[in-house]
Design a protein around this motif. Sequence first.
Motif, PDB file in Angstrom:
ATOM      1  N   GLU A 246       0.827  -1.206   0.000  1.00 44.24           N
ATOM      2  CA  GLU A 246       0.000   0.000   0.000  1.00 44.24           C
ATOM      3  C   GLU A 246       0.865   1.262   0.000  1.00 44.24           C
ATOM      4  OE1 GLU A 246      -3.190   0.080   2.877  1.00 44.24           O
ATOM      5  OE2 GLU A 246      -3.274  -2.117   2.935  1.00 44.24           O
ATOM      6  N   LEU A 247       2.034   1.164   0.614  1.00 46.57           N
ATOM      7  CA  LEU A 247       2.927   2.323   0.658  1.00 46.57           C
ATOM      8  C   LEU A 247       3.609   2.556  -0.680  1.00 46.57           C
ATOM      9  CD1 LEU A 247       4.627   1.701   4.124  1.00 46.57           C
ATOM     10  CD2 LEU A 247       2.442   2.807   3.619  1.00 46.57           C
ATOM     11  N   LEU A 248       3.873   1.478  -1.411  1.00 48.73           N
ATOM     12  CA  LEU A 248       4.554   1.590  -2.699  1.00 48.73           C
ATOM     13  C   LEU A 248       3.667   2.253  -3.748  1.00 48.73           C
ATOM     14  CD1 LEU A 248       6.273  -1.915  -2.816  1.00 48.73           C
ATOM     15  CD2 LEU A 248       7.369   0.289  -2.388  1.00 48.73           C
ATOM     16  N   VAL A 255       5.644   9.410   1.009  1.00 42.35           N
ATOM     17  CA  VAL A 255       5.434   8.036   1.480  1.00 42.35           C
ATOM     18  C   VAL A 255       6.054   7.050   0.494  1.00 42.35           C
ATOM     19  CG1 VAL A 255       3.727   6.272   2.100  1.00 42.35           C
ATOM     20  CG2 VAL A 255       3.342   8.668   2.727  1.00 42.35           C
ATOM     21  N   ARG A 256       5.807   7.255  -0.794  1.00 42.12           N
ATOM     22  CA  ARG A 256       6.400   6.370  -1.811  1.00 42.12           C
ATOM     23  C   ARG A 256       7.919   6.452  -1.771  1.00 42.12           C
ATOM     24  NH1 ARG A 256       2.795   8.932  -5.198  1.00 42.12           N
ATOM     25  NH2 ARG A 256       4.448   9.693  -6.578  1.00 42.12           N
ATOM     26  N   LEU A 257       8.453   7.643  -1.562  1.00 41.79           N
ATOM     27  CA  LEU A 257       9.904   7.807  -1.501  1.00 41.79           C
ATOM     28  C   LEU A 257      10.497   6.992  -0.361  1.00 41.79           C
ATOM     29  CD1 LEU A 257      12.511   9.177  -2.439  1.00 41.79           C
ATOM     30  CD2 LEU A 257      11.948  11.105  -0.934  1.00 41.79           C
ATOM     31  N   GLY A 258       9.873   7.067   0.816  1.00 41.25           N
ATOM     32  CA  GLY A 258      10.356   6.277   1.944  1.00 41.25           C
ATOM     33  C   GLY A 258      10.280   4.791   1.661  1.00 41.25           C
ATOM     34  N   ALA A 259       9.178   4.371   1.004  1.00 38.05           N
ATOM     35  CA  ALA A 259       9.023   2.953   0.663  1.00 38.05           C
ATOM     36  C   ALA A 259      10.077   2.516  -0.342  1.00 38.05           C
ATOM     37  CB  ALA A 259       7.619   2.699   0.113  1.00 38.05           C
ATOM     38  N   LEU A 285       0.053  -1.940 -10.891  1.00 35.35           N
ATOM     39  CA  LEU A 285       0.484  -0.877 -11.798  1.00 35.35           C
ATOM     40  C   LEU A 285      -0.682  -0.258 -12.558  1.00 35.35           C
ATOM     41  CD1 LEU A 285       2.748   0.728 -13.215  1.00 35.35           C
ATOM     42  CD2 LEU A 285       2.951  -1.166 -14.837  1.00 35.35           C
ATOM     43  N   GLU A 286      -1.539  -1.089 -13.114  1.00 32.70           N
ATOM     44  CA  GLU A 286      -2.628  -0.603 -13.966  1.00 32.70           C
ATOM     45  C   GLU A 286      -3.561   0.342 -13.225  1.00 32.70           C
ATOM     46  OE1 GLU A 286      -6.423  -2.354 -16.581  1.00 32.70           O
ATOM     47  OE2 GLU A 286      -4.977  -3.739 -15.657  1.00 32.70           O
ATOM     48  N   HIS A 287      -3.804   0.073 -11.929  1.00 32.93           N
ATOM     49  CA  HIS A 287      -4.792   0.838 -11.178  1.00 32.93           C
ATOM     50  C   HIS A 287      -4.170   1.972 -10.366  1.00 32.93           C
ATOM     51  CE1 HIS A 287      -7.716  -2.186 -12.295  1.00 32.93           C
ATOM     52  NE2 HIS A 287      -6.907  -3.131 -11.841  1.00 32.93           N
ATOM     53  N   ALA A 288      -2.847   2.113 -10.435  1.00 30.54           N
ATOM     54  CA  ALA A 288      -2.177   3.168  -9.676  1.00 30.54           C
ATOM     55  C   ALA A 288      -2.400   4.523 -10.341  1.00 30.54           C
ATOM     56  CB  ALA A 288      -0.689   2.866  -9.576  1.00 30.54           C
ATOM     57  N   GLY A 289      -2.289   5.576  -9.546  1.00 31.00           N
ATOM     58  CA  GLY A 289      -2.386   6.922 -10.096  1.00 31.00           C
ATOM     59  C   GLY A 289      -1.209   7.213 -11.004  1.00 31.00           C
ATOM     60  N   ASP A 290      -1.393   8.159 -11.906  1.00 31.31           N
ATOM     61  CA  ASP A 290      -0.340   8.476 -12.860  1.00 31.31           C
ATOM     62  C   ASP A 290       0.961   8.882 -12.172  1.00 31.31           C
ATOM     63  OD1 ASP A 290      -2.003   7.905 -14.949  1.00 31.31           O
ATOM     64  OD2 ASP A 290      -2.582   9.989 -15.321  1.00 31.31           O
ATOM     65  N   ALA A 291       0.826   9.616 -11.055  1.00 32.05           N
ATOM     66  CA  ALA A 291       2.021  10.076 -10.352  1.00 32.05           C
ATOM     67  C   ALA A 291       2.816   8.914  -9.776  1.00 32.05           C
ATOM     68  CB  ALA A 291       1.629  11.043  -9.236  1.00 32.05           C
ATOM     69  N   ALA A 292       2.120   7.835  -9.426  1.00 25.82           N
ATOM     70  CA  ALA A 292       2.793   6.689  -8.798  1.00 25.82           C
ATOM     71  C   ALA A 292       3.368   5.709  -9.811  1.00 25.82           C
ATOM     72  CB  ALA A 292       1.813   5.953  -7.879  1.00 25.82           C
ATOM     73  N   LYS A 293       2.869   5.712 -11.033  1.00 25.13           N
ATOM     74  CA  LYS A 293       3.287   4.692 -11.997  1.00 25.13           C
ATOM     75  C   LYS A 293       4.781   4.733 -12.297  1.00 25.13           C
ATOM     76  CE  LYS A 293      -1.100   3.775 -14.326  1.00 25.13           C
ATOM     77  NZ  LYS A 293      -1.890   3.889 -15.565  1.00 25.13           N
ATOM     78  N   GLY A 294       5.333   5.936 -12.439  1.00 16.95           N
ATOM     79  CA  GLY A 294       6.769   6.040 -12.704  1.00 16.95           C
ATOM     80  C   GLY A 294       7.597   5.449 -11.577  1.00 16.95           C
ATOM     81  N   ASP A 295       7.177   5.687 -10.332  1.00 16.59           N
ATOM     82  CA  ASP A 295       7.892   5.135  -9.179  1.00 16.59           C
ATOM     83  C   ASP A 295       7.766   3.616  -9.138  1.00 16.59           C
ATOM     84  OD1 ASP A 295       8.580   7.702  -8.423  1.00 16.59           O
ATOM     85  OD2 ASP A 295       6.814   7.935  -7.150  1.00 16.59           O
ATOM     86  N   ILE A 296       6.590   3.104  -9.499  1.00 19.13           N
ATOM     87  CA  ILE A 296       6.388   1.649  -9.519  1.00 19.13           C
ATOM     88  C   ILE A 296       7.306   1.004 -10.550  1.00 19.13           C
ATOM     89  CG2 ILE A 296       4.729  -0.181 -10.052  1.00 19.13           C
ATOM     90  CD1 ILE A 296       2.543   1.658  -8.915  1.00 19.13           C
ATOM     91  N   TYR A 298      10.125   2.126 -11.556  1.00 18.85           N
ATOM     92  CA  TYR A 298      11.485   2.170 -11.007  1.00 18.85           C
ATOM     93  C   TYR A 298      11.709   1.007 -10.048  1.00 18.85           C
ATOM     94  CZ  TYR A 298      15.357   3.454  -7.984  1.00 18.85           C
ATOM     95  OH  TYR A 298      16.516   3.412  -7.254  1.00 18.85           O
ATOM     96  N   ILE A 299      10.756   0.783  -9.151  1.00 17.97           N
ATOM     97  CA  ILE A 299      10.884  -0.300  -8.177  1.00 17.97           C
ATOM     98  C   ILE A 299      10.954  -1.649  -8.883  1.00 17.97           C
ATOM     99  CG2 ILE A 299       9.735  -1.499  -6.268  1.00 17.97           C
ATOM    100  CD1 ILE A 299       8.494   1.259  -5.548  1.00 17.97           C
ATOM    101  N   LEU A 300      10.110  -1.830  -9.906  1.00 17.94           N
ATOM    102  CA  LEU A 300      10.122  -3.088 -10.648  1.00 17.94           C
ATOM    103  C   LEU A 300      11.470  -3.306 -11.322  1.00 17.94           C
ATOM    104  CD1 LEU A 300       6.532  -2.925 -12.182  1.00 17.94           C
ATOM    105  CD2 LEU A 300       7.338  -4.538 -10.443  1.00 17.94           C
ATOM    106  N   GLY A 301      12.088  -2.236 -11.769  1.00 18.05           N
ATOM    107  CA  GLY A 301      13.420  -2.359 -12.353  1.00 18.05           C
ATOM    108  C   GLY A 301      14.461  -2.760 -11.327  1.00 18.05           C
ATOM    109  N   GLU A 302      14.261  -2.329 -10.082  1.00 19.34           N
ATOM    110  CA  GLU A 302      15.194  -2.687  -9.005  1.00 19.34           C
ATOM    111  C   GLU A 302      14.964  -4.100  -8.504  1.00 19.34           C
ATOM    112  OE1 GLU A 302      17.730  -0.594  -7.384  1.00 19.34           O
ATOM    113  OE2 GLU A 302      17.429   0.149  -9.419  1.00 19.34           O
ATOM    114  N   ALA A 303      13.695  -4.509  -8.391  1.00 14.60           N
ATOM    115  CA  ALA A 303      13.368  -5.783  -7.748  1.00 14.60           C
ATOM    116  C   ALA A 303      13.056  -6.907  -8.724  1.00 14.60           C
ATOM    117  CB  ALA A 303      12.177  -5.584  -6.805  1.00 14.60           C
TER     118      ALA A 303
END
Length: 341
Positions: A246-248, A255-259, A285-296, A298-303
């Motif tokens: 939920e934080l991601l 909050v996303r930055l800390g996660a 990813l599909e249901h996330a807000g536009d602002a969060a998608k880029g961060d998601i 990035y995380i997927l690229g890391e994990a």
Amino acid sequence: MPFSCFSCVSWFEAKNAMDSREEKIIRKWSDSVEADTEIGLVLTEDRRSEALENFAEQLSLLAPRVKVRREVNAGAEMPAILIGSNISYHGIPSENELETFLNALRPGADESGTGGSEASGAEHIPLPAQLDLYIMMHCSFCPVAVKKLVALAAAGPRVRLRIIDGFLFEERAKKDGVRSVPTLLLDGTCRWAGDIDLKEVIAMAIRRDTSTLSAGSMENMLKEGEAVRLAEMMVERGQIFPAFFELLVHEKWPVRLGAMVAVETIVERNSDLSRQIAAPLWERLEHAGDAAKGDILYILGEAGDESMIPGFESFLSSNPGRELREAAEEAVSRIRSRIRS
């Protein structure tokens, strides 16, 4: 006391003004206040914000030492009156709860001693503990519960207490399955109703399973700069805590930055564990807000690993915007770089 709400709207409209008895209680309390006392007022787009604001204005007029600090936060879950650093009051103090609310503004001023000694040990709670106490203003048992929990919050710096009028915020009470008041929830899971034993609450908060931490408790850890500690807890358990996702995808960037800091730590300490993040996060990813998608992305690229690449290719073929395309391409590049190394 059984919970019911047969006319929340009518009550809400009626409580836009205090009666003479309530004004007398506040004036008498004000005479005993020797120093300025600040309360916070969180206003949202919820129409109940107006009623809380009216109460705060009337309170400050009747008790001039009470100073109101306003904050407009459209993203807040509920409008609230903030008491100290770790108590939020979601209701309009009245009837049986008015004096209890006023005493909460001055910790230690209540001479009844209710809850004080019972709160001993709260300082040893090792992790943020989200406590939600449901009350109703006409409940005769609720003031005792409020006094106890306020004492607990005063003694436990890790405690975050929300006092919620289940009558005014009926939809919230229904969501949490509240059938009677007072009812207390710890991290949305452990539950007490009626006569609440603080010693039991403290013991449960100390020994609780860290994997059941609520998103709210983990968010508090991030706000307190403990992203690395949160990551280490998950590494020690060998598990990504369910509410962490939920934080991601949280709507708030800090909050996303800390996660993300926590994810980077997990990748560094245990790359195999970090793979547990990829698939569940991809589903969001599909249901996330536009602002969060880029961060998601990035995380997927890391994990993520090579099994994620077909999904990225499908995403890229859907013609995302330029920024999301670049984020996805960078994520694929990082995954392929790890494969080559």
